[in-house]
Design a protein around this motif. Structure first.
Motif, short mmCIF file in Angstrom:
data_model
loop_
_atom_site.label_atom_id
_atom_site.label_comp_id
_atom_site.label_asym_id
_atom_site.label_seq_id
_atom_site.Cartn_x
_atom_site.Cartn_y
_atom_site.Cartn_z
N ARG A 281 5.38 -33.45 1.51
CA ARG A 281 6.73 -34.01 1.62
C ARG A 281 6.80 -35.39 0.96
N ASP A 282 5.63 -36.04 0.80
CA ASP A 282 5.61 -37.32 0.09
C ASP A 282 6.11 -37.16 -1.34
N PHE A 283 6.08 -35.94 -1.82
CA PHE A 283 6.49 -35.69 -3.20
C PHE A 283 7.95 -35.23 -3.30
N ARG A 284 8.66 -35.32 -2.18
CA ARG A 284 10.10 -35.02 -2.22
C ARG A 284 10.85 -36.31 -2.53
N ARG A 285 12.14 -36.18 -2.84
CA ARG A 285 12.93 -37.34 -3.27
C ARG A 285 13.69 -37.98 -2.11
N PRO B 85 8.69 -41.21 -3.44
CA PRO B 85 8.54 -40.23 -2.35
C PRO B 85 9.76 -40.18 -1.44
N ALA B 86 9.55 -39.56 -0.24
CA ALA B 86 10.68 -39.26 0.64
C ALA B 86 10.78 -40.25 1.80
N THR C 294 11.95 -50.73 -2.78
CA THR C 294 12.17 -50.63 -1.34
C THR C 294 12.90 -49.32 -1.01
N PRO C 295 12.39 -48.54 -0.04
CA PRO C 295 13.14 -47.36 0.39
C PRO C 295 14.41 -47.80 1.11
N LEU C 296 15.54 -47.23 0.69
CA LEU C 296 16.82 -47.64 1.27
C LEU C 296 16.94 -47.13 2.69
N ASN C 297 17.49 -48.00 3.60
CA ASN C 297 17.83 -47.53 4.94
C ASN C 297 19.22 -48.05 5.31
#
Length: 349
Positions: free
Chosen positions: A287-291, A315-316, A340-343
C-alpha cells in the motif's frame, strides 16, 4: 466403512480435487513392481490407486482376423488378445495391492470388464468403480456395476452425447447413488489441444454429475487447468520408469512427475481461494506504493493550493486522491514544506 456416496470419500462439493494414480499395465507382470508403484503413488500425494480387473478372455477372443489386429496406436502389431494377455493384472494380486494401498491411507478402485470381475471386486471390497471409455457402450456391464450400489466414475473418451446419456440413464435406473463423469481423450498419449476441458462444466450442468478428468497427456498442464476449472477428480497413469517399457509406460508419469502434477493441482486450488474484496496480509506493505495527496512545492501560510504545489503521488500517507479537486483553491493554514503528506489540518475547510 461401506462407501455408498462420493461424499464418503470426500469427493465433490468443497473438497479438494481427488487424485487417482492409475497402475494399469505398468506392473510389467511383477507383483513387487506393482506394490512399488502403489508406494510411489502414496509418496507422490495420490488419494487412491486404480487397477483394471480382467483377463484376455473376459475382453476378447483369440483370433487373427483383421478386426482383432491392433493398428494405428503405440500397440501396433499386437492382437487384442496378445495385448490384454501382457497387460492384465493377475487376479490373485488384487488382495495384496488392496492391502498395501489401504495401509498407506489410500482408497482402492478398479475398472471391471465383465460380470465375473464385478463379482470378484465385490468379494474383495473394492471402494468404488470406474467404467472405462471403451466400456461406455457396454450397457449390461454398466447396469451390473450400478447394482452394487457404489459410486461410479465413468470415462467419456470416444463417446457421443447420446452414448453418454444412455450410460448415465442406465447407472441411475439401476441404483447408482453418485456419478463422476471424467472428460477423457482416448488417445495414448493425448494431445493438449484435444483436451477440451470446457466440456467438464457442461457435464455438470447437463447431467448433474461431479466433473473430473482422465488424462493421457504427457505433462501437468491439463490436470492443473482442469482443477482450476472445477474438476473434482483427476486420474493419471503412473509408472516407476518409462524406460522400463510395458503396454502403458509410454503415456505414464514417473513418480517425480506425478508429484509435480499433484503439487501443481494443489497450488491451483490455493490460487482459486475465496471471493475477497479486502487486501491480504501480504498486501499491507505494498500500500506504500499507492497514491495520495502530497505538497510537492513549498507552500506559505495563506497561499492557495494549485496544481503546481499539490499532486497525487506515491506513497499513500496523505489524504485520499478523491480530495484533490476539493483542496485546489483552498488556503494553506500554515507553512508546509515540499514533500509533506497533505492532511486536513493544512487547509481551511
Amino acid at each position: 466403512m461401506t462407501i455408498t456416496r462420493f461424499s464418503d470419500l470426500n469427493i465433490g462439493g468443497d473438497n479438494p480435487c481427488f487424485i487417482i494414480a492409475e497402475v494399469s499395465a505398468n506392473h510389467n507382470n511383477d507383483l513387487n513392481r506393482a506394490l512399488e508403484i502403489v508406494e510411489a503413488s502414496a509418496e507422490a500425494g495420490a488419494d487412491a490407486v486404480k487397477l483394471q480387473t480382467y483377463t484376455p478372455d473376459t475382453l476378447t477372443i483369440q483370433s487373427d482376423r483383421p478386426e482383432f489386429q491392433v493398428s494405428g496406436t503405440i500397440w501396433e502389431g499386437e492382437t487384442l488378445y496378445s495385448l490384454f494377455a501382457k497387460a492384465s493384472l493377475p487376479w490373485e494380486w488384487h488382495a495384496p495391492i488392496f492391502e498395501k494401498a489401504r495401509s498407506l491411507g489410500m482408497q482402492v478402485l478398479s475398472t471391471p470388464f465383465d460380470f465375473s470381475s464385478v463379482e470378484f471386486l465385490e468379494e474383495h471390497g473394492v471402494d468404488f468403480y470406474k467404467i472405462a471409455s471403451s466400456e461406455l457402450v457396454d450397457i449390461p456391464l454398466i447396469k451390473r456395476v450400478a447394482q452394487t450400489g457404489k459410486p461410479v466414475l465413468i470415462s467419456t473418451g470416444m463417446g457421443t452425447l447420446s452414448e453418454i446419456e444412455e450410460a448415465v440413464d442406465t447407472l441411475r435406473a439401476n441404483g447408482c447413488p453418485d456419478i463422476c463423469m471424467l472428460k477423457c481423450t482416448a488417445a495414448y498419449p493425448a494431445k493438449v489441444d484435444q483436451a477440451n476441458l470446457n466440456t467438464m462444466s457442461e457435464f455438470a450442468r447437463r447431467f448433474n454429475v461431479i466433473p473430473g478428468l482422465s488424462d493421457h497427456t504427457m505433462e501437468t498442464t491439463v490436470p492443473t487447468v482442469a482443477a482450476a476449472l472445477g474438476a473434482k477428480v483427476i486420474e493419471k497413469h503412473i509408472t516407476l520408469l518409462r524406460s522400463d517399457g510395458g503396454p502403458d509406460g509410454a503415456f505414464s508419469l514417473e513418480p517425480a512427475e506425478f508429484k509435480e502434477m499433484v503439487d501443481a493441482v494443489r497450488n491451483a486450488e490455493k490460487a482459486l481461494g475465496q471471493v475477497v474484496f479486502e487486501p491480504s496480509a501480504d498486501e499491507v506493505r505494498p500500500r506504500d506504493f499507492r497514491r495520495s495527496l502530497y505538497v510537492v512545492k513549498a507552500v506559505k501560510a495563506g497561499e492557495t493550493f494549485t496544481a503546481e504545489n499539490l499532486r497525487s503521488i506515491r506513497p499513500a500517507n496523505g489524504l485520499h486522491t478523491r480530495n484533490y479537486e476539493v483542496v485546489l483553491g483552498k488556503t494553506a493554514k500554515q507553512d508546509i514544506p515540499a514533500g509533506t503528506p497533505l492532511n486536513k489540518d493544512h487547509f481551511d475547510a
